[in-house]
Design a protein around this motif. Structure first.
Motif, mmCIF file in Angstrom:
data_model
loop_
_atom_site.group_PDB
_atom_site.id
_atom_site.type_symbol
_atom_site.label_atom_id
_atom_site.label_comp_id
_atom_site.label_asym_id
_atom_site.label_seq_id
_atom_site.Cartn_x
_atom_site.Cartn_y
_atom_site.Cartn_z
ATOM 1 N N PHE A 54 40.062 79.103 48.982
ATOM 2 C CA PHE A 54 39.028 79.816 49.720
ATOM 3 C C PHE A 54 37.642 79.416 49.222
ATOM 4 O O PHE A 54 36.699 79.316 49.997
ATOM 5 C CB PHE A 54 39.192 81.323 49.564
ATOM 6 C CG PHE A 54 40.470 81.867 50.138
ATOM 7 C CD1 PHE A 54 41.242 81.133 51.026
ATOM 8 C CD2 PHE A 54 40.906 83.134 49.784
ATOM 9 C CE1 PHE A 54 42.413 81.656 51.553
ATOM 10 C CE2 PHE A 54 42.066 83.665 50.307
ATOM 11 C CZ PHE A 54 42.825 82.928 51.191
ATOM 12 N N THR A 55 37.513 79.254 47.914
ATOM 13 C CA THR A 55 36.248 78.846 47.328
ATOM 14 C C THR A 55 36.528 78.086 46.042
ATOM 15 O O THR A 55 37.505 78.374 45.340
ATOM 16 C CB THR A 55 35.331 80.062 47.046
ATOM 17 O OG1 THR A 55 34.071 79.608 46.549
ATOM 18 C CG2 THR A 55 35.945 81.024 46.062
ATOM 19 N N ALA A 64 37.112 80.435 41.126
ATOM 20 C CA ALA A 64 37.755 79.852 42.303
ATOM 21 C C ALA A 64 38.795 80.844 42.805
ATOM 22 O O ALA A 64 39.314 81.674 42.039
ATOM 23 C CB ALA A 64 38.421 78.535 41.938
ATOM 24 N N ARG A 65 39.096 80.754 44.077
ATOM 25 C CA ARG A 65 40.119 81.630 44.646
ATOM 26 C C ARG A 65 40.986 80.817 45.594
ATOM 27 O O ARG A 65 40.486 80.041 46.398
ATOM 28 C CB ARG A 65 39.477 82.817 45.358
ATOM 29 C CG ARG A 65 40.485 83.891 45.757
ATOM 30 C CD ARG A 65 39.826 85.220 46.058
ATOM 31 N NE ARG A 65 39.354 85.885 44.847
ATOM 32 C CZ ARG A 65 38.956 87.152 44.807
ATOM 33 N NH1 ARG A 65 38.959 87.873 45.918
ATOM 34 N NH2 ARG A 65 38.543 87.696 43.686
ATOM 35 N N TYR A 309 33.595 82.445 52.284
ATOM 36 C CA TYR A 309 32.902 83.551 51.655
ATOM 37 C C TYR A 309 32.428 83.120 50.292
ATOM 38 O O TYR A 309 32.800 82.047 49.809
ATOM 39 C CB TYR A 309 33.821 84.773 51.556
ATOM 40 C CG TYR A 309 34.877 84.711 50.474
ATOM 41 C CD1 TYR A 309 34.637 85.297 49.239
ATOM 42 C CD2 TYR A 309 36.082 84.079 50.698
ATOM 43 C CE1 TYR A 309 35.582 85.245 48.248
ATOM 44 C CE2 TYR A 309 37.026 84.028 49.704
ATOM 45 C CZ TYR A 309 36.784 84.603 48.473
ATOM 46 O OH TYR A 309 37.728 84.536 47.498
ATOM 47 N N GLY A 310 31.618 83.978 49.639
ATOM 48 C CA GLY A 310 31.294 83.667 48.270
ATOM 49 C C GLY A 310 29.909 83.998 47.759
ATOM 50 O O GLY A 310 29.604 83.658 46.621
ATOM 51 N N ASN A 311 29.049 84.628 48.525
ATOM 52 C CA ASN A 311 27.708 84.964 48.025
ATOM 53 C C ASN A 311 26.920 83.715 47.630
ATOM 54 O O ASN A 311 26.454 83.600 46.491
ATOM 55 C CB ASN A 311 27.776 85.906 46.814
ATOM 56 C CG ASN A 311 28.483 87.200 47.081
ATOM 57 O OD1 ASN A 311 29.510 87.228 47.751
ATOM 58 N ND2 ASN A 311 27.954 88.281 46.558
ATOM 59 N N LEU A 358 28.920 74.167 44.990
ATOM 60 C CA LEU A 358 30.324 74.258 45.381
ATOM 61 C C LEU A 358 31.032 72.925 45.175
ATOM 62 O O LEU A 358 31.623 72.669 44.154
ATOM 63 C CB LEU A 358 30.451 74.734 46.833
ATOM 64 C CG LEU A 358 30.181 76.226 47.069
ATOM 65 C CD1 LEU A 358 30.385 76.589 48.529
ATOM 66 C CD2 LEU A 358 31.090 77.082 46.195
ATOM 67 N N TYR A 359 30.972 72.080 46.176
ATOM 68 C CA TYR A 359 31.682 70.808 46.120
ATOM 69 C C TYR A 359 31.073 69.871 47.139
ATOM 70 O O TYR A 359 30.401 70.296 48.080
ATOM 71 C CB TYR A 359 33.175 70.998 46.408
ATOM 72 C CG TYR A 359 33.457 71.923 47.577
ATOM 73 C CD1 TYR A 359 33.275 71.504 48.895
ATOM 74 C CD2 TYR A 359 33.890 73.227 47.359
ATOM 75 C CE1 TYR A 359 33.511 72.347 49.963
ATOM 76 C CE2 TYR A 359 34.127 74.087 48.426
ATOM 77 C CZ TYR A 359 33.942 73.638 49.723
ATOM 78 O OH TYR A 359 34.170 74.485 50.770
#
Length: 419
Positions: A54-55, A64-65, A309-311, A358-359
């Motif tokens: 997800f992140t 990370a999730r 998601y992730g702010n 992020l990536y």
């Protein structure tokens, strides 16, 4: 407990012909890398399509999730344990979460189905309900609202924009362009776009200053085929719905834009969630958004695309860790949004370039808007999950879209000061 019983009882007897994908036994893991070795391991795991990340932030200290199916869990946990990588199972059965979300969402959506005077934020709205709301706004506010179909999805659904003005008749104003729903499963993103629309149109008196020198052009659902499919079939579907091969469907629309297309962070496998497409702009949805961007070149000063998601508030580049020459201008706008949210609700947003926070992922709409369409401020806003496994629960929608509006409003005000 009583509420949950009522919701379950309300739906236990409703028949449906839809074949929902089951996520029974799937687990959601929260993983916090402590060093670069941990990060590199997670990056390698993310390349395996059996794991649904997800992140995957690159900033140490951020978690990370990932969603893991039952048959992969033992090996996955052994890999993390061998690397001494701390993890926590935050959802033991994602299938139960999806089922409960669907029941709650349908319950609250049906409660408001007879009202067309305004949109409800107690449930995630379907494509038809979103269009009905836009139609009602155009009918109620004809001097300030204009609807346009800019194209059609592969499945024939209209891609509709709403242009919001202050009604002064000036058709050559500068523009803020906002979209949402490029990734089908990110339901909170279209909800956020709808709240922006509501605030600008129905709460015009309070927000009229945002429309004095700017018009807003909003495309609330970029990928309606995928969005509907997540409601009727596979909740975690991410891509478009155009066949990609004999056995696989869909392209990641946010890897399909023709700026450093396919160079990094995108898959050549048609079955992958990050499939880049057979060619740049292979999807009618990305073609329509591209054409919309170019139609506004010179007028559009701010492009904002909503995801989850992730702010995060992210900006170019997505294909390299290098920064554009004018990155400080974009960062100033993004920081204004983060500060407003922090001040208003206490929620922290991480700000920075997509690759560095992020990536690396080439072919995104934000890079294209900035580099090819000439929009000087281009930002991706990743909305929170509110502690849930992926999307916020329906009961959290209104709280989060209100919070999101604080940031969007502050960023718009900063753009108006600068341009």
């Amino acid at each position: 407990m009583y509420f949950k019983f009522v919701v379950l009882a309300a739906f236990c007897c409703i028949a449906t012909s839809a074949e929902f994908t089951s996520y029974e036994g799937h687990k959601v893991y929260d993983i916090k890398p402590e060093n670069t070795v941990h990060q590199e391991l997670l990056a390698r795991l993310a390349q395996n399509d059996v794991y649904d990340f997800f992140t995957l932030p690159r900033v140490l200290g951020l978690s990370a999730r990932v969603l893991v199916q039952p048959e992969q869990q033992a090996e996955f946990e052994q890999t993390l344990q061998a690397a001494q990588l701390p993890y926590e199972v935050v959802n033991e059965n994602f299938g139960e979460t999806v089922a409960e979300e669907r029941m709650q969402n349908n319950f609250f959506r049906n409660l408001r189905s007879s009202s067309r005077s305004s949109i409800s934020f107690s449930a995630y709205q379907r494509y038809d309900a979103i269009n009905s709301y836009l139609d009602q706004l155009a009918e109620n506010y004809p001097s300030r609202v204009n609807l346009k179909t800019i194209g059609k999805s592969y499945g024939g659904l209209a891609l509709r924009t709403i242009t919001i003005t202050n009604g002064d008749g000036n058709t050559n104003k500068k523009v803020i362009l906002l979209d949402a729903g490029i990734h089908a499963r990110e339901w909170i993103a279209p909800a956020g776009a709808l709240y922006v629309i509501q605030q600008l149109v129905e709460n015009f008196e309070e927000n009229s200053h945002l429309l004095e020198t700017y018009d807003w052009v909003i495309l609330p659902v970029v990928n309606p085929d995928g969005y509907e499919y997540t409601h009727t079939n596979t909740r975690m579907w991410r891509k478009t719905r155009k066949p990609a091969s004999k056995s696989c469907v869909g392209t990641d629309a946010n890897r399909n834009f023709d700026f450093h297309w396919g160079e990094v962070g995108a898959s050549s496998s048609a079955c992958s969630d990050t499939y880049k497409g057979a060619s740049a702009f292979s999807e009618p949805e990305t073609q329509a958004l591209r054409d919309l961007m170019h139609s506004l070149t010179g007028r559009a000063k701010f492009y904002l695309t909503l995801h989850s998601y992730g702010n995060y508030l992210l900006y170019p580049w997505g294909y390299t860790s290098a920064l554009p020459d004018t990155w400080e201008d974009i960062d100033e706008v993004a920081q204004a949004g983060a500060a407003a949210i922090k001040s208003g609700t206490g929620t922290d947003y991480t700000v920075g370039s997509s690759t560095n926070v992020l990536y690396a992922a080439a072919g995104g709409s934000d890079d294209y808007a900035f580099a090819a369409a000439g929009i000087p401020i281009s930002i991706t806003m990743e909305l929170p999950a509110a502690g849930n496994g992926f999307n916020p629960a329906p009961s959290k929608i209104e709280e989060l879209v209100r919070e999101t509006w604080l940031g969007i409003k502050a960023m718009a005000e900063k753009v108006e000061q600068k341009y």
